[in-house]
Design a protein around this motif. Structure first.
Motif, PDB file in Angstrom:
ATOM      1  N   TRP A 112     -14.228 -12.667  -1.965  1.00 36.79           N
ATOM      2  CA  TRP A 112     -14.939 -11.561  -1.086  1.00 36.79           C
ATOM      3  C   TRP A 112     -13.952 -10.691  -0.171  1.00 36.79           C
ATOM      4  CZ3 TRP A 112     -19.783 -14.596   1.087  1.00 36.79           C
ATOM      5  CH2 TRP A 112     -20.421 -14.772  -0.062  1.00 36.79           C
ATOM      6  N   GLY A 113     -12.626 -11.047  -0.837  1.00 36.06           N
ATOM      7  CA  GLY A 113     -11.581 -10.069   0.414  1.00 36.06           C
ATOM      8  C   GLY A 113     -11.516  -8.693  -0.036  1.00 36.06           C
ATOM      9  N   PRO A 114     -11.786  -8.086  -1.094  1.00 28.64           N
ATOM     10  CA  PRO A 114     -12.013  -6.791  -1.318  1.00 28.64           C
ATOM     11  C   PRO A 114     -13.521  -6.216  -0.470  1.00 28.64           C
ATOM     12  CG  PRO A 114     -11.572  -7.541  -3.510  1.00 28.64           C
ATOM     13  CD  PRO A 114     -11.749  -8.716  -2.447  1.00 28.64           C
ATOM     14  N   GLU A 115     -14.404  -7.160  -0.680  1.00 29.27           N
ATOM     15  CA  GLU A 115     -15.572  -6.671   0.156  1.00 29.27           C
ATOM     16  C   GLU A 115     -15.485  -6.857   1.737  1.00 29.27           C
ATOM     17  OE1 GLU A 115     -19.613  -5.486   0.573  1.00 29.27           O
ATOM     18  OE2 GLU A 115     -18.488  -5.872  -1.323  1.00 29.27           O
ATOM     19  N   ALA A 116     -14.716  -7.778   2.091  1.00 31.98           N
ATOM     20  CA  ALA A 116     -14.220  -7.717   3.515  1.00 31.98           C
ATOM     21  C   ALA A 116     -13.613  -6.373   4.103  1.00 31.98           C
ATOM     22  CB  ALA A 116     -13.567  -8.860   4.080  1.00 31.98           C
ATOM     23  N   SER A 117     -12.615  -5.884   3.204  1.00 24.60           N
ATOM     24  CA  SER A 117     -11.902  -4.705   3.589  1.00 24.60           C
ATOM     25  C   SER A 117     -12.717  -3.616   3.403  1.00 24.60           C
ATOM     26  CB  SER A 117     -10.869  -4.560   2.521  1.00 24.60           C
ATOM     27  OG  SER A 117     -11.252  -4.157   1.373  1.00 24.60           O
ATOM     28  N   PHE A 118     -13.820  -3.509   2.966  1.00 28.51           N
ATOM     29  CA  PHE A 118     -14.948  -2.301   2.857  1.00 28.51           C
ATOM     30  C   PHE A 118     -15.634  -2.022   4.340  1.00 28.51           C
ATOM     31  CE2 PHE A 118     -15.611  -3.264  -1.815  1.00 28.51           C
ATOM     32  CZ  PHE A 118     -14.162  -2.609  -1.974  1.00 28.51           C
ATOM     33  N   LEU A 123      -9.542   0.552   6.663  1.00 30.59           N
ATOM     34  CA  LEU A 123      -8.802  -0.463   6.040  1.00 30.59           C
ATOM     35  C   LEU A 123      -8.899  -0.787   4.612  1.00 30.59           C
ATOM     36  CD1 LEU A 123      -8.054  -3.579   6.711  1.00 30.59           C
ATOM     37  CD2 LEU A 123     -10.088  -4.449   6.681  1.00 30.59           C
ATOM     38  N   GLU A 124      -9.804  -0.042   4.240  1.00 32.12           N
ATOM     39  CA  GLU A 124      -9.893   0.003   2.541  1.00 32.12           C
ATOM     40  C   GLU A 124      -8.959   1.039   2.048  1.00 32.12           C
ATOM     41  OE1 GLU A 124     -12.239   1.858  -1.118  1.00 32.12           O
ATOM     42  OE2 GLU A 124     -13.276   1.461   0.560  1.00 32.12           O
ATOM     43  N   LYS A 125      -8.949   2.166   2.893  1.00 34.46           N
ATOM     44  CA  LYS A 125      -8.261   3.495   2.031  1.00 34.46           C
ATOM     45  C   LYS A 125      -6.934   3.760   2.557  1.00 34.46           C
ATOM     46  CE  LYS A 125     -12.830   6.098   1.834  1.00 34.46           C
ATOM     47  NZ  LYS A 125     -13.437   7.350   2.092  1.00 34.46           N
ATOM     48  N   ASN A 126      -6.686   3.234   3.470  1.00 33.99           N
ATOM     49  CA  ASN A 126      -5.258   3.298   4.313  1.00 33.99           C
ATOM     50  C   ASN A 126      -4.304   1.776   4.399  1.00 33.99           C
ATOM     51  OD1 ASN A 126      -6.035   6.054   4.655  1.00 33.99           O
ATOM     52  ND2 ASN A 126      -6.097   5.876   6.810  1.00 33.99           N
ATOM     53  N   SER A 127      -4.847   0.664   4.736  1.00 36.77           N
ATOM     54  CA  SER A 127      -4.058  -0.369   4.825  1.00 36.77           C
ATOM     55  C   SER A 127      -3.784  -0.804   3.579  1.00 36.77           C
ATOM     56  CB  SER A 127      -5.020  -1.523   5.780  1.00 36.77           C
ATOM     57  OG  SER A 127      -5.139  -0.808   7.019  1.00 36.77           O
ATOM     58  N   ILE A 128      -2.614  -1.550   3.700  1.00 34.60           N
ATOM     59  CA  ILE A 128      -2.222  -2.293   2.557  1.00 34.60           C
ATOM     60  C   ILE A 128      -3.006  -3.510   2.585  1.00 34.60           C
ATOM     61  CG2 ILE A 128      -0.043  -3.716   1.524  1.00 34.60           C
ATOM     62  CD1 ILE A 128       1.677  -1.689   3.503  1.00 34.60           C
ATOM     63  N   ARG A 129      -3.744  -3.897   1.324  1.00 31.25           N
ATOM     64  CA  ARG A 129      -4.565  -5.003   1.167  1.00 31.25           C
ATOM     65  C   ARG A 129      -3.695  -6.005  -0.030  1.00 31.25           C
ATOM     66  NH1 ARG A 129      -9.961  -3.031  -1.029  1.00 31.25           N
ATOM     67  NH2 ARG A 129      -8.583  -1.867  -2.207  1.00 31.25           N
ATOM     68  N   ALA A 130      -3.220  -7.012   0.496  1.00 34.03           N
ATOM     69  CA  ALA A 130      -2.858  -8.101  -0.225  1.00 34.03           C
ATOM     70  C   ALA A 130      -3.942  -8.940  -0.882  1.00 34.03           C
ATOM     71  CB  ALA A 130      -1.544  -9.039   0.392  1.00 34.03           C
ATOM     72  N   LEU A 131      -4.387  -8.777  -2.158  1.00 34.63           N
ATOM     73  CA  LEU A 131      -5.299  -9.362  -2.619  1.00 34.63           C
ATOM     74  C   LEU A 131      -5.015 -10.251  -4.013  1.00 34.63           C
ATOM     75  CD1 LEU A 131      -7.837  -6.602  -2.392  1.00 34.63           C
ATOM     76  CD2 LEU A 131      -7.723  -8.374  -0.774  1.00 34.63           C
ATOM     77  N   PHE A 140      -9.404  -1.499  -6.299  1.00 33.37           N
ATOM     78  CA  PHE A 140      -8.056  -2.093  -5.906  1.00 33.37           C
ATOM     79  C   PHE A 140      -6.964  -1.013  -6.251  1.00 33.37           C
ATOM     80  CE2 PHE A 140      -4.041  -3.684  -7.147  1.00 33.37           C
ATOM     81  CZ  PHE A 140      -3.510  -4.560  -6.106  1.00 33.37           C
ATOM     82  N   ASN A 141      -6.050  -0.462  -5.422  1.00 39.43           N
ATOM     83  CA  ASN A 141      -5.386   0.767  -5.818  1.00 39.43           C
ATOM     84  C   ASN A 141      -3.602   0.151  -5.742  1.00 39.43           C
ATOM     85  OD1 ASN A 141      -3.859   3.018  -5.752  1.00 39.43           O
ATOM     86  ND2 ASN A 141      -4.750   3.913  -3.671  1.00 39.43           N
ATOM     87  N   PRO A 142      -3.226   0.094  -6.999  1.00 37.66           N
ATOM     88  CA  PRO A 142      -1.869  -0.432  -7.204  1.00 37.66           C
ATOM     89  C   PRO A 142      -0.871   0.242  -6.365  1.00 37.66           C
ATOM     90  CG  PRO A 142      -3.191  -0.246  -9.249  1.00 37.66           C
ATOM     91  CD  PRO A 142      -3.888   0.445  -8.231  1.00 37.66           C
ATOM     92  N   VAL A 143      -1.215   1.621  -5.875  1.00 39.14           N
ATOM     93  CA  VAL A 143      -0.172   2.302  -5.395  1.00 39.14           C
ATOM     94  C   VAL A 143       0.143   1.861  -3.850  1.00 39.14           C
ATOM     95  CG1 VAL A 143       0.431   4.633  -4.345  1.00 39.14           C
ATOM     96  CG2 VAL A 143      -0.494   4.525  -6.684  1.00 39.14           C
ATOM     97  N   LYS A 144      -0.960   1.219  -3.298  1.00 44.02           N
ATOM     98  CA  LYS A 144      -0.867   0.961  -1.954  1.00 44.02           C
ATOM     99  C   LYS A 144      -1.093  -0.552  -1.590  1.00 44.02           C
ATOM    100  CE  LYS A 144      -5.277   1.630   0.105  1.00 44.02           C
ATOM    101  NZ  LYS A 144      -5.222  -0.096   0.542  1.00 44.02           N
ATOM    102  N   ASP A 145      -1.731  -1.184  -2.520  1.00 42.91           N
ATOM    103  CA  ASP A 145      -2.362  -2.633  -2.376  1.00 42.91           C
ATOM    104  C   ASP A 145      -1.423  -3.502  -3.299  1.00 42.91           C
ATOM    105  OD1 ASP A 145      -4.702  -1.720  -0.884  1.00 42.91           O
ATOM    106  OD2 ASP A 145      -5.873  -1.494  -2.611  1.00 42.91           O
ATOM    107  N   VAL A 146      -1.409  -4.712  -3.006  1.00 38.75           N
ATOM    108  CA  VAL A 146      -0.824  -5.688  -3.629  1.00 38.75           C
ATOM    109  C   VAL A 146      -1.254  -6.835  -4.149  1.00 38.75           C
ATOM    110  CG1 VAL A 146       1.348  -7.534  -2.954  1.00 38.75           C
ATOM    111  CG2 VAL A 146       1.055  -5.475  -1.469  1.00 38.75           C
TER     112      VAL A 146
END
Length: 339
Positions: A112-118, A123-131, A140-146
């Motif tokens: 549920w990590g992605p869901e929590a970021s929503f 948090l979803e669109k700008n922040s770096i999400r290591a998932l 999941f956006n490979p350009v800004k997420d990990v």
């Protein structure tokens, strides 16, 4: 990175949801990363003015355990927890509002990590999400997420998890054993369970068989996605010197911006599961040996160490966050510009 990169860890929040996390489960990276960064003196800075990124130290796995009401199907308590925490640090410090979260990062291995970021658009669109659940079909956006590896730690030691014979001494062509859940594994079992002596596919291990011994005696380890795209079998395969075979949809493999996965793994589409043996048999012995050697070379990047060592998974995660941060420039007028 080692000379310059600095992380500010927000001190707000109390365990078990904040500054805490599981360390001995498939969600182990949540707890281990939080603990290591909390006590780190090399990358962590106490001065937020010197920080390149700001870490939001919450554990989604702990939220599911302590905030979510089991069987309620009501995600709103987790969503409120995330929103309240970010509102707290945004009111106390200027950094979230300055960048709209673009120089902040979260880390989650729970499904549920992605869901929590929503919970918050920034948090979803700008922040770096290591998932761990790095699923492009779930935004999941490979350009800004990990994408980070899912590591199933049973103890705090890797001693019994690492090893395996040389490539020439592995007698099994391919191996899988695991629960049947999600859309892909039933297809794998339908075509290969007890169908071929070279492809060892089991819902349950045969009596007397050892899971890790089977991996260590296999050339290829099948890593089909379950309910979510990530699987701890990928790391288990690397630990045991077995070439991973990734069978998934919309999955971004861990650290794929710096690791050439095609040099040490095989990717098989779901549609090609019936041709699995043909695909693996068409890989020459020379090519297989080359891939297996590379598995032994890259697995240090997936190892958990206490304390952390250069090039291990802790450093790889920070390096990936660092690369994403380099793509963002924070302007004086509180704007964000892509470099």
């Amino acid at each position: 990175m080692e000379k310059q990169f600095k992380v500010f860890v927000y001190k707000e929040g109390e365990p078990p949801v904040f500054h805490d996390g599981p360390c001995k489960s498939i969600y182990s990276m949540e707890g281990n990363f939080i603990y290591k960064l909390d006590v780190d003196t090399k990358f962590q800075t106490k001065d937020p003015q010197k920080a390149h990124v700001f870490y939001l130290p919450f554990s989604v796995a702990k939220m599911v355990r302590f905030v979510y009401s089991r069987d309620s199907r009501d995600f709103s308590p987790i969503r409120r927890t995330v929103v309240d925490y970010i509102n707290l640090v945004a009111q106390k410090y200027p950094y979230w509002n300055r960048s709209h979260g673009a120089d902040h990062f979260m880390l989650a291995c729970h499904d549920w990590g992605p869901e929590a970021s929503f919970s918050l658009p920034y948090l979803e669109k700008n922040s770096i999400r290591a998932l761990c659940n790095a699923n492009t079909s779930e935004r999941f956006n490979p350009v800004k997420d990990v994408s980070i590896p899912e590591i199933n730690l049973i103890t705090d030691k890797l001693t019994d998890l690492m090893g395996g014979p040389s490539a020439s001494r592995r007698q099994i062509l391919a191996f899988f054993a695991g629960g049947v859940h999600g859309p892909i594994r039933p297809v794998l079992l339908e075509h290969w369970e007890d169908k071929d002596g070279d492809i060892k596919v089991h819902k349950y291990l045969p009596r007397g068989a050892n899971y890790y011994d089977m991996m260590r005696n296999s050339k290829y380890c099948l890593c089909p996605s379950g309910y979510e795209v990530a699987s701890p079998r990928i790391v288990e395969a690397l630990y045991n010197g077995c070439v991973p075979v990734l069978i998934s949809k919309s999955y971004v493999a861990p650290f794929s911006d710096v690791l050439r996965w095609k040099s040490f793994s095989v990717t098989v589409s779901v549609d090609d599961i019936p041709k699995l043996k043909e695909i693996l048999m068409n890989i020459s012995t020379r090519q297989y040996i080359r891939m297996q050697r590379r598995v032994l070379q890259v697995r240090r990047h997936f190892e958990f160490n206490s304390p952390p060592k250069r090039y291990d998974v802790f450093h790889m995660i920070l390096h990936s966050v660092w690369l994403r941060r380099l793509n963002v420039r924070i302007t004086d007028d509180h704007g964000v510009v892509a470099n």
